[in-house]
Write an enzyme that holds these catalytic residues in place. Structure first.
Site, PDB file in Angstrom:
ATOM      1  N   ASN A 118     -16.249 -39.251  32.500  1.00  0.00           N
ATOM      2  CA  ASN A 118     -15.554 -40.252  31.808  1.00  0.00           C
ATOM      3  C   ASN A 118     -14.175 -39.848  31.385  1.00  0.00           C
ATOM      4  O   ASN A 118     -13.733 -38.413  31.279  1.00  0.00           O
ATOM      5  CB  ASN A 118     -17.021 -39.751  30.313  1.00  0.00           C
ATOM      6  CG  ASN A 118     -18.081 -40.404  30.616  1.00  0.00           C
ATOM      7  OD1 ASN A 118     -18.194 -40.999  31.280  1.00  0.00           O
ATOM      8  ND2 ASN A 118     -18.390 -41.018  29.279  1.00  0.00           N
ATOM      9  N   THR A 169      -8.686 -40.593  26.802  1.00  0.00           N
ATOM     10  CA  THR A 169      -7.256 -40.313  26.346  1.00  0.00           C
ATOM     11  C   THR A 169      -6.677 -40.325  27.580  1.00  0.00           C
ATOM     12  O   THR A 169      -5.360 -41.005  26.866  1.00  0.00           O
ATOM     13  CB  THR A 169      -7.108 -38.869  26.431  1.00  0.00           C
ATOM     14  OG1 THR A 169      -8.555 -38.535  25.299  1.00  0.00           O
ATOM     15  CG2 THR A 169      -6.011 -38.361  25.570  1.00  0.00           C
ATOM     16  N   HIS A 214     -13.428 -33.800  23.952  1.00  0.00           N
ATOM     17  CA  HIS A 214     -12.838 -34.681  23.998  1.00  0.00           C
ATOM     18  C   HIS A 214     -11.238 -34.822  23.155  1.00  0.00           C
ATOM     19  O   HIS A 214     -11.341 -33.912  22.694  1.00  0.00           O
ATOM     20  CB  HIS A 214     -13.556 -35.905  22.787  1.00  0.00           C
ATOM     21  CG  HIS A 214     -14.876 -36.680  23.320  1.00  0.00           C
ATOM     22  ND1 HIS A 214     -16.410 -35.898  22.634  1.00  0.00           N
ATOM     23  CD2 HIS A 214     -15.491 -37.070  23.963  1.00  0.00           C
ATOM     24  CE1 HIS A 214     -17.145 -36.513  23.792  1.00  0.00           C
ATOM     25  NE2 HIS A 214     -16.570 -37.182  23.790  1.00  0.00           N
ATOM     26  N   GLY A 215     -10.609 -35.658  23.434  1.00  0.00           N
ATOM     27  CA  GLY A 215      -9.256 -35.590  22.753  1.00  0.00           C
ATOM     28  C   GLY A 215      -8.638 -35.003  24.094  1.00  0.00           C
ATOM     29  O   GLY A 215      -8.523 -34.385  25.327  1.00  0.00           O
ATOM     30  N   SER A 236     -10.487 -35.658  30.375  1.00  0.00           N
ATOM     31  CA  SER A 236      -9.337 -35.940  30.698  1.00  0.00           C
ATOM     32  C   SER A 236      -8.791 -34.759  30.203  1.00  0.00           C
ATOM     33  O   SER A 236      -8.655 -33.987  29.251  1.00  0.00           O
ATOM     34  CB  SER A 236      -8.985 -36.842  29.833  1.00  0.00           C
ATOM     35  OG  SER A 236      -8.777 -38.147  30.158  1.00  0.00           O
ATOM     36  N   ASP A 254     -20.349 -46.081  25.465  1.00  0.00           N
ATOM     37  CA  ASP A 254     -20.079 -44.791  24.842  1.00  0.00           C
ATOM     38  C   ASP A 254     -20.194 -44.539  23.751  1.00  0.00           C
ATOM     39  O   ASP A 254     -19.234 -45.439  22.308  1.00  0.00           O
ATOM     40  CB  ASP A 254     -18.391 -44.654  25.705  1.00  0.00           C
ATOM     41  CG  ASP A 254     -18.092 -43.086  25.669  1.00  0.00           C
ATOM     42  OD1 ASP A 254     -18.976 -42.394  26.041  1.00  0.00           O
ATOM     43  OD2 ASP A 254     -16.958 -42.440  25.589  1.00  0.00           O
ATOM     44  N   HIS A 293     -18.265 -35.583  29.912  1.00  0.00           N
ATOM     45  CA  HIS A 293     -17.451 -36.714  29.054  1.00  0.00           C
ATOM     46  C   HIS A 293     -16.218 -35.266  29.342  1.00  0.00           C
ATOM     47  O   HIS A 293     -16.301 -34.453  29.386  1.00  0.00           O
ATOM     48  CB  HIS A 293     -18.248 -36.747  27.629  1.00  0.00           C
ATOM     49  CG  HIS A 293     -19.388 -37.589  28.012  1.00  0.00           C
ATOM     50  ND1 HIS A 293     -18.830 -38.546  27.311  1.00  0.00           N
ATOM     51  CD2 HIS A 293     -20.320 -38.029  28.116  1.00  0.00           C
ATOM     52  CE1 HIS A 293     -19.934 -39.559  26.194  1.00  0.00           C
ATOM     53  NE2 HIS A 293     -20.881 -38.650  27.493  1.00  0.00           N
ATOM     54  N   GLY A 294     -15.658 -35.910  28.430  1.00  0.00           N
ATOM     55  CA  GLY A 294     -14.198 -34.985  28.005  1.00  0.00           C
ATOM     56  C   GLY A 294     -13.162 -34.493  29.244  1.00  0.00           C
ATOM     57  O   GLY A 294     -12.926 -33.574  28.921  1.00  0.00           O
TER      58      GLY A 294
END
Length: 286
Positions: A231, A234, A181-182, A212, A83, A209-210
């Protein structure tokens, strides 16, 4: 069953109208928690390793843990994926070291340079039977060594996608459509119109992505609109820590790490089962 690439996995997902869950791993317990869910739900899975995870747990340990998962779950297709590979050297190391899929993330570079770097990775990977995920557009947020300020994030431009895919030969494409992200500090939002426009422009599998913290209904809609790989990182860490810390709060004298770790694993298994149900990948292992 040996480790597989995502090529056939993605083709089946598009034909079947579902997406593949891709989950970041950092240690044995997280690998076990994820694959336990795969076994119970009979779902294909991508196990992802970041640059930070490789630095923490060591490349060889992580590969052997995933190989152990394959041996333990012989009926579940499993991909081992890098990743956010930051450069050619990292991608090459993973390709040479047993990964079946790598991501080269040159999204912070100018368009032409992104193409050049991605193409170099693709040529080496394809010569070794490995598939490549690239990224066009930039997600905000922090995940391990990936750090992008909100003002530097950008949606993927649908008009650039066809040229990028044709010139790089990438196997799949991570796109910027509003996720980060995060941990989210505001309500997450997927710009579905961008997902649709990109899917109309190319046939290459699209990656989100990102994810969560993004509401399940938004993710499910994105899958309907063309996302093929989703994906999660977190929230797996949060789930593991939640289970581990809850056990320790109730049993402060415990000094056996197996006991709180087991609760962390259980939290991950339950979370992954929920995500796979939302992605409609339950029962799709073949």
């Amino acid at each position: 069953m040996a480790l597989v690439t995502s090529k056939e996995m993605f083709a089946k997902a598009y034909d079947g109208g579902y997406a593949i869950g891709a989950f970041n791993v950092n240690n044995m317990e997280i690998v076990q928690g994820i694959t336990e869910a795969c076994q119970e739900e009979h779902a294909p899975v991508i196990l992802q390793v970041s640059k930070g995870a490789r630095a923490y747990a060591n490349h060889t340990y992580l590969v052997k843990l995933v190989e152990a998962a394959v041996a333990t779950c012989p009926d579940i297709p499993i991909v081992l994926h890098l990743d956010h590979g930051p450069d050619f050297e990292t991608c090459k190391s993973c390709i040479d070291g047993g990964f079946t899929s790598v991501m080269i993330d040159a999204s912070s570079k100018p368009f032409a340079e992104n193409i050049e770097i991605t193409r170099k990775v693709v040529e080496y990977a394809h010569d070794h039977g490995v598939v490549v995920e690239a990224e066009l557009g930039t997600l905000a947020g922090i995940e391990d060594d990936v750090k992008v300020k909100a003002e530097d994030s950008s949606y993927t431009r649908p008009e650039d996608v066809q040229e990028f895919v044709e010139r790089t030969g990438c196997t799949s494409l991570a796109i910027g459509v509003g996720t980060s992200h995060g941990v989210y500090t505001s309500d997450p939002h997927i710009e579905q119109s961008v997902v649709k426009a990109i899917r109309d422009a190319v046939d290459v599998p699209l990656v989100l992505h990102g994810t969560s913290g993004v509401p399940d209904e938004q993710v499910a809609e994105a899958v309907k609109n063309g996302i093929c790989k989703v994906n999660y990182a977190t929230e797996l860490r949060q789930a593991y820590t939640k289970g581990f810390m809850a056990y320790m709060a109730e049993n402060p004298a415990c000094f056996d790490p197996k006991k709180p770790a087991k609760e962390g694993m259980r939290e991950i298994t339950e979370l992954v089962k929920i995500r796979m149900t939302n992605l409609n990948s339950v029962g799709k292992a073949e």
